[in-house]
Design an enzyme around this catalytic site. Structure first.
Site, PDB file in Angstrom:
ATOM      1  N   CYS A 162       0.810  -1.223   0.000  1.00 32.00           N
ATOM      2  CA  CYS A 162       0.000   0.000   0.000  1.00 32.00           C
ATOM      3  C   CYS A 162       0.843   1.272   0.000  1.00 32.00           C
ATOM      4  O   CYS A 162       0.291   2.374   0.048  1.00 32.00           O
ATOM      5  CB  CYS A 162      -0.963  -0.019   1.178  1.00 32.00           C
ATOM      6  SG  CYS A 162      -2.117  -1.405   1.078  1.00 32.00           S
ATOM      7  N   HIS A 302      -1.563   8.236   6.258  1.00 32.18           N
ATOM      8  CA  HIS A 302      -1.994   6.955   5.684  1.00 32.18           C
ATOM      9  C   HIS A 302      -3.423   6.674   6.153  1.00 32.18           C
ATOM     10  O   HIS A 302      -4.279   6.369   5.353  1.00 32.18           O
ATOM     11  CB  HIS A 302      -1.029   5.848   6.105  1.00 32.18           C
ATOM     12  CG  HIS A 302      -1.236   4.563   5.384  1.00 32.18           C
ATOM     13  ND1 HIS A 302      -1.127   4.446   4.017  1.00 32.18           N
ATOM     14  CD2 HIS A 302      -1.560   3.319   5.842  1.00 32.18           C
ATOM     15  CE1 HIS A 302      -1.372   3.198   3.645  1.00 32.18           C
ATOM     16  NE2 HIS A 302      -1.641   2.492   4.733  1.00 32.18           N
ATOM     17  N   GLU A 313       0.725   5.271  13.561  1.00 29.08           N
ATOM     18  CA  GLU A 313       0.965   6.487  12.778  1.00 29.08           C
ATOM     19  C   GLU A 313       0.787   7.732  13.649  1.00 29.08           C
ATOM     20  O   GLU A 313       1.581   8.676  13.570  1.00 29.08           O
ATOM     21  CB  GLU A 313       0.009   6.526  11.590  1.00 29.08           C
ATOM     22  CG  GLU A 313       0.295   7.678  10.639  1.00 29.08           C
ATOM     23  CD  GLU A 313      -0.552   7.608   9.368  1.00 29.08           C
ATOM     24  OE1 GLU A 313      -1.600   6.929   9.383  1.00 29.08           O
ATOM     25  OE2 GLU A 313      -0.149   8.234   8.369  1.00 29.08           O
ATOM     26  N   LYS A 331      -8.919   8.666   3.053  1.00 25.99           N
ATOM     27  CA  LYS A 331      -9.477   7.331   2.804  1.00 25.99           C
ATOM     28  C   LYS A 331     -10.948   7.192   3.215  1.00 25.99           C
ATOM     29  O   LYS A 331     -11.662   6.379   2.627  1.00 25.99           O
ATOM     30  CB  LYS A 331      -8.628   6.265   3.498  1.00 25.99           C
ATOM     31  CG  LYS A 331      -7.262   6.044   2.828  1.00 25.99           C
ATOM     32  CD  LYS A 331      -6.478   4.917   3.470  1.00 25.99           C
ATOM     33  CE  LYS A 331      -5.184   4.625   2.720  1.00 25.99           C
ATOM     34  NZ  LYS A 331      -4.155   5.666   2.901  1.00 25.99           N
ATOM     35  N   HIS A 336      -9.689   2.650   0.746  1.00 27.10           N
ATOM     36  CA  HIS A 336      -8.258   2.367   0.691  1.00 27.10           C
ATOM     37  C   HIS A 336      -7.938   1.828  -0.700  1.00 27.10           C
ATOM     38  O   HIS A 336      -8.325   0.706  -1.048  1.00 27.10           O
ATOM     39  CB  HIS A 336      -7.875   1.356   1.766  1.00 27.10           C
ATOM     40  CG  HIS A 336      -6.395   1.184   1.948  1.00 27.10           C
ATOM     41  ND1 HIS A 336      -5.464   1.715   1.074  1.00 27.10           N
ATOM     42  CD2 HIS A 336      -5.679   0.529   2.907  1.00 27.10           C
ATOM     43  CE1 HIS A 336      -4.255   1.404   1.480  1.00 27.10           C
ATOM     44  NE2 HIS A 336      -4.361   0.686   2.592  1.00 27.10           N
ATOM     45  N   PHE A 394       1.801  -3.298   3.863  1.00 20.97           N
ATOM     46  CA  PHE A 394       2.003  -4.596   4.499  1.00 20.97           C
ATOM     47  C   PHE A 394       3.459  -5.018   4.302  1.00 20.97           C
ATOM     48  O   PHE A 394       4.065  -4.751   3.258  1.00 20.97           O
ATOM     49  CB  PHE A 394       1.086  -5.644   3.858  1.00 20.97           C
ATOM     50  CG  PHE A 394      -0.274  -5.738   4.500  1.00 20.97           C
ATOM     51  CD1 PHE A 394      -0.672  -4.867   5.493  1.00 20.97           C
ATOM     52  CD2 PHE A 394      -1.164  -6.724   4.091  1.00 20.97           C
ATOM     53  CE1 PHE A 394      -1.920  -4.973   6.081  1.00 20.97           C
ATOM     54  CE2 PHE A 394      -2.422  -6.846   4.670  1.00 20.97           C
ATOM     55  CZ  PHE A 394      -2.800  -5.969   5.668  1.00 20.97           C
TER      56      PHE A 394
END
Length: 406
Positions: A162, A302, A313, A331, A336, A394
């Site tokens: 991602c 993110h 985060e 998002k 996402h 990931f």
């Protein structure tokens, strides 16, 4: 070395659930209007939430492009066309050998791979498309773009999950800095609302189950967040050295002033709980920009809405930026977009810097008391200084882009 090269964004192209084109997408993001819907398909188990590109018609691509590429590559082609038009570049008049194409994708031709596998199981190889393999291969995105636009310089499709879209932009910036090209068409695309990926992400526990309130999901940084909503889309940017852009009279929308990349080296799906890797990428991007943490005026986070991801985060941002610049997750509007997310969010960051407008985080009803950030719930003026776009993938792969006006 690369941090001292002045690289500008001269074109934007977006095809996302928020809208067809960068202007439509930006407007919806600034209004904080979510796009998630409940999807119940017999082929997909379980029922799920998704953010889809509405009204997508591959016929717009014309000829074989409308039939043979995977949807992921088709979205990238449309976004790239818009980016080139925005940059006022006509491939018929450029030196293709000096044009690079770098695309990030987490899943590549996932839809083709899954549908052709079903055809194989049902009827054998004779029922498969002869274009199954080239459409499913990961490199199909960059390949399609190079053919479409006669771009014969360096090309590649990068995969950092991602963070792929942001990694692609950082890689493209480095190619410009190394004089490997004069124009870089770079970004990300993914279209993986498919049985395998929906089922797989759900098994990890990464997806929101807010089925009774689809547009209330995801809820980044919210106390009641329960995971992300999978989306699809593409974001493509045109990058050029400042001197080259000036020489052809191009408009500079913003400057990519820094890039940072790092790895958590911790876990295949969970971020490092104290955000060590992400923090390192942020510091790299700031160092390349010649900026300090105090110079940051806006962060496009993110912000997936997963419990562990948001906490890690937020810990990094609170630790690095005690002056509390506004933090946005887009998002909750777009979903996402996986490998496309970093590129799409970089484009939103460019627009924020260019227009001096910080977009909100939609669906934030009750901020998690463990998260100490300034998270606007409505658009507000600001963001005219250095802005950061953060991406986490990931496997613990992180990418951070620094964007400044200019």
């Amino acid at each position: 070395m690369t941090g001292r090269v002045d690289v500008r964004v001269t074109g934007l192209g977006l095809v996302t659930p928020a809208g067809d084109g960068w202007a439509a997408g930006w407007e919806r993001v600034c209004k904080g209007l979510p796009t998630a819907v409940l999807v119940e398909e017999r082929e997909t188990v379980p029922p799920h939430l998704a953010c889809r590109v509405g009204g997508f018609d591959p016929a717009r691509l014309g000829g074989a492009r409308a039939r043979r590429p995977d949807r992921c590559a088709q979205l990238a082609l449309l976004a790239a066309r818009e980016a080139l038009a925005d940059a006022r570049l006509d491939p018929a008049h450029w030196d293709g050998a000096r044009v690079a194409v770098v695309v990030g994708s987490g899943t590549g031709g996932a839809r083709t791979l899954e549908s052709e596998h079903r055809a194989l199981l049902a009827g054998g190889p004779q029922d498969m498309s002869p274009y199954a393999v080239p459409a499913a291969l990961g490199n199909s995105l960059a390949a399609q773009l190079t053919i479409e636009f006669a771009a014969s310089g360096a090309s590649c499709t990068v995969n950092t999950a991602c963070a792929s879209g942001a990694t692609a932009l950082g890689t493209a910036r480095d190619l410009l800095a190394l004089d490997r090209c004069d124009i870089a068409l770079a970004g990300g695309a993914d279209a993986a609302i498919t049985p395998f990926y929906v089922g797989g992400f759900d098994r990890i526990g990464a997806l929101s189950h807010r089925f009774d309130d689809p547009t209330g999901a995801p809820r980044a940084f919210d106390r009641w967040r329960d995971g992300f909503v999978i989306g699809e889309g593409a974001g493509m940017l045109v990058l050029e050295r400042a001197a080259d852009a000036r020489a052809r009279g191009a408009r500079s929308r913003a400057r990519i002033s820094g890039f940072g990349a790092s790895s958590d080296a911790h876990h295949v799906v969970r971020p490092h709980p104290d955000g060590t890797g992400l923090g390192a990428a942020v510091r790299q991007a700031l160092a390349e920009s010649g900026a300090s943490a105090r110079d940051v005026t806006h962060v496009n986070a993110h912000g997936t809405g997963t419990p562990a991801g948001d906490l890690a985060e937020a810990a990094v941002l609170a630790g690095l930026f005690p002056h509390r610049p506004p933090v946005t997750s887009t998002k909750p509007v777009t979903g996402h977009l996986l490998g496309a997310a970093g590129a799409v969010e970089a484009a939103f960051t460019v627009l924020a810097v260019e227009q001096g407008l910080v977009p909100p985080t939609a669906n934030l009803a009750e901020a998690d008391p463990a998260i100490d950030l300034d998270i606007p719930v409505e658009s507000r003026p600001g963001g005219l200084g250095l802005a950061l776009s953060l991406s986490m993938g990931f496997g613990g792969q992180n990418a951070v882009l620094a964007v400044t006006p200019g």
